[in-house]
Design a protein around this motif. Structure first.
Motif, PDB file in Angstrom:
ATOM      1  N   LYS A  72       0.803  -1.233   0.088  1.00 21.56           N
ATOM      2  CA  LYS A  72      -0.148  -0.082  -0.031  1.00 21.56           C
ATOM      3  C   LYS A  72       1.029   1.110  -0.181  1.00 21.56           C
ATOM      4  O   LYS A  72       0.491   2.021  -0.645  1.00 21.56           O
ATOM      5  CB  LYS A  72      -0.819  -0.072   1.214  1.00 21.56           C
ATOM      6  N   VAL A  73       1.991   1.253   1.019  1.00 20.21           N
ATOM      7  CA  VAL A  73       2.594   2.435   0.894  1.00 20.21           C
ATOM      8  C   VAL A  73       3.570   2.706  -0.306  1.00 20.21           C
ATOM      9  O   VAL A  73       3.643   3.860  -0.930  1.00 20.21           O
ATOM     10  CB  VAL A  73       3.870   2.089   2.129  1.00 20.21           C
ATOM     11  N   ALA A  74       4.097   1.638  -1.072  1.00 23.62           N
ATOM     12  CA  ALA A  74       4.719   1.852  -2.285  1.00 23.62           C
ATOM     13  C   ALA A  74       3.605   2.544  -3.252  1.00 23.62           C
ATOM     14  O   ALA A  74       4.203   3.272  -4.049  1.00 23.62           O
ATOM     15  CB  ALA A  74       5.292   0.585  -2.804  1.00 23.62           C
ATOM     16  N   ALA A  75       2.562   2.095  -3.380  1.00 28.21           N
ATOM     17  CA  ALA A  75       1.391   2.419  -4.523  1.00 28.21           C
ATOM     18  C   ALA A  75       1.156   3.771  -3.851  1.00 28.21           C
ATOM     19  O   ALA A  75       0.888   4.807  -4.924  1.00 28.21           O
ATOM     20  CB  ALA A  75      -0.007   1.735  -4.270  1.00 28.21           C
ATOM     21  N   ILE A  76       1.057   4.391  -2.755  1.00 28.78           N
ATOM     22  CA  ILE A  76       0.668   5.679  -2.446  1.00 28.78           C
ATOM     23  C   ILE A  76       1.958   6.666  -2.665  1.00 28.78           C
ATOM     24  O   ILE A  76       1.521   7.691  -3.256  1.00 28.78           O
ATOM     25  CB  ILE A  76       0.502   5.711  -1.026  1.00 28.78           C
ATOM     26  N   LEU A  77       2.987   6.054  -2.672  1.00 29.18           N
ATOM     27  CA  LEU A  77       4.357   6.954  -3.150  1.00 29.18           C
ATOM     28  C   LEU A  77       4.656   7.069  -4.082  1.00 29.18           C
ATOM     29  O   LEU A  77       5.549   7.491  -4.896  1.00 29.18           O
ATOM     30  CB  LEU A  77       5.565   6.641  -1.990  1.00 29.18           C
ATOM     31  N   ASN A  78       3.917   5.982  -5.134  1.00 31.28           N
ATOM     32  CA  ASN A  78       4.289   5.911  -6.360  1.00 31.28           C
ATOM     33  C   ASN A  78       5.521   5.513  -6.713  1.00 31.28           C
ATOM     34  O   ASN A  78       6.077   5.982  -7.694  1.00 31.28           O
ATOM     35  CB  ASN A  78       3.838   7.124  -7.388  1.00 31.28           C
ATOM     36  N   ILE A  79       6.054   4.469  -5.931  1.00 30.06           N
ATOM     37  CA  ILE A  79       7.337   3.943  -6.053  1.00 30.06           C
ATOM     38  C   ILE A  79       7.450   2.461  -6.192  1.00 30.06           C
ATOM     39  O   ILE A  79       6.269   1.825  -5.828  1.00 30.06           O
ATOM     40  CB  ILE A  79       8.386   4.486  -5.174  1.00 30.06           C
ATOM     41  N   HIS A  80       8.350   1.740  -6.868  1.00 29.92           N
ATOM     42  CA  HIS A  80       8.509   0.300  -6.860  1.00 29.92           C
ATOM     43  C   HIS A  80       8.542  -0.166  -5.114  1.00 29.92           C
ATOM     44  O   HIS A  80       9.255   0.743  -4.501  1.00 29.92           O
ATOM     45  CB  HIS A  80       9.476  -0.009  -7.569  1.00 29.92           C
ATOM     46  N   ARG A  81       8.213  -1.320  -5.025  1.00 28.64           N
ATOM     47  CA  ARG A  81       8.362  -2.075  -3.684  1.00 28.64           C
ATOM     48  C   ARG A  81       9.874  -1.879  -3.353  1.00 28.64           C
ATOM     49  O   ARG A  81      10.073  -1.951  -2.225  1.00 28.64           O
ATOM     50  CB  ARG A  81       7.830  -3.486  -3.860  1.00 28.64           C
ATOM     51  N   ASN A  82      10.743  -2.424  -4.339  1.00 25.12           N
ATOM     52  CA  ASN A  82      12.072  -2.479  -3.658  1.00 25.12           C
ATOM     53  C   ASN A  82      12.683  -1.052  -3.541  1.00 25.12           C
ATOM     54  O   ASN A  82      13.477  -0.770  -2.497  1.00 25.12           O
ATOM     55  CB  ASN A  82      12.624  -3.088  -4.974  1.00 25.12           C
ATOM     56  N   THR A  83      12.224   0.173  -4.209  1.00 27.03           N
ATOM     57  CA  THR A  83      12.624   1.387  -3.705  1.00 27.03           C
ATOM     58  C   THR A  83      12.277   1.675  -2.441  1.00 27.03           C
ATOM     59  O   THR A  83      12.935   1.991  -1.622  1.00 27.03           O
ATOM     60  CB  THR A  83      12.026   2.470  -4.826  1.00 27.03           C
ATOM     61  N   LEU A  84      10.858   1.258  -2.075  1.00 32.61           N
ATOM     62  CA  LEU A  84      10.464   1.528  -0.670  1.00 32.61           C
ATOM     63  C   LEU A  84      11.530   0.717   0.297  1.00 32.61           C
ATOM     64  O   LEU A  84      11.718   1.313   1.346  1.00 32.61           O
ATOM     65  CB  LEU A  84       9.040   1.047  -0.583  1.00 32.61           C
ATOM     66  N   LEU A  85      11.630  -0.472   0.031  1.00 31.79           N
ATOM     67  CA  LEU A  85      12.581  -1.309   1.129  1.00 31.79           C
ATOM     68  C   LEU A  85      13.790  -0.592   1.359  1.00 31.79           C
ATOM     69  O   LEU A  85      14.249  -0.754   2.101  1.00 31.79           O
ATOM     70  CB  LEU A  85      12.660  -2.819   0.525  1.00 31.79           C
ATOM     71  N   TYR A  86      14.169  -0.164  -0.172  1.00 32.05           N
ATOM     72  CA  TYR A  86      15.747   0.549   0.080  1.00 32.05           C
ATOM     73  C   TYR A  86      15.450   1.864   1.062  1.00 32.05           C
ATOM     74  O   TYR A  86      16.477   1.758   1.886  1.00 32.05           O
ATOM     75  CB  TYR A  86      16.275   0.910  -1.268  1.00 32.05           C
TER      76      TYR A  86
END
Length: 92
Positions: free
Chosen positions: A29-43
């Motif tokens: 959900k957070v990756a979608a809200i921030l409009n970033i890839h899941r891996n970018t969020l994890l990074y």
């Protein structure tokens, strides 16, 4: 904290942390809200952990960070109310 890094490097880490905590650590959900890839969020989350030494999975630290964010929002709100000479709708 992450907001100090944001000021110097424009990394968006504070916004990332805010959304991560607000949406109860839901990566998808957070990756979608921030409009970033899941891996970018994890990074970004790993960078936040490295910079702050926070354990984002720890319940006590989660609550402390949420309180920090909410207090910061309240202070910002109060400051903007003073600047525009308006009384806030509530006081603490």
């Amino acid at each position: 904290m992450a907001h100090h890094i944001d000021k110097h490097y424009n990394t968006g880490l504070m916004s990332t942390l805010n959304q991560y905590l607000l949406y109860t650590r839901n990566i998808t959900k957070v990756a979608a809200i921030l409009n970033i890839h899941r891996n970018t969020l994890l990074y970004r989350l790993n960078r936040i952990k490295e910079i702050t030494n926070l354990n984002l999975e720890n319940g006590d630290e989660y609550i402390k960070m949420m309180l920090h964010i909410k207090i910061k929002e309240y202070i910002t709100f109060r400051e903007s109310a003073i600047i525009f000479h308006k009384e806030p709708p509530y006081t603490l």
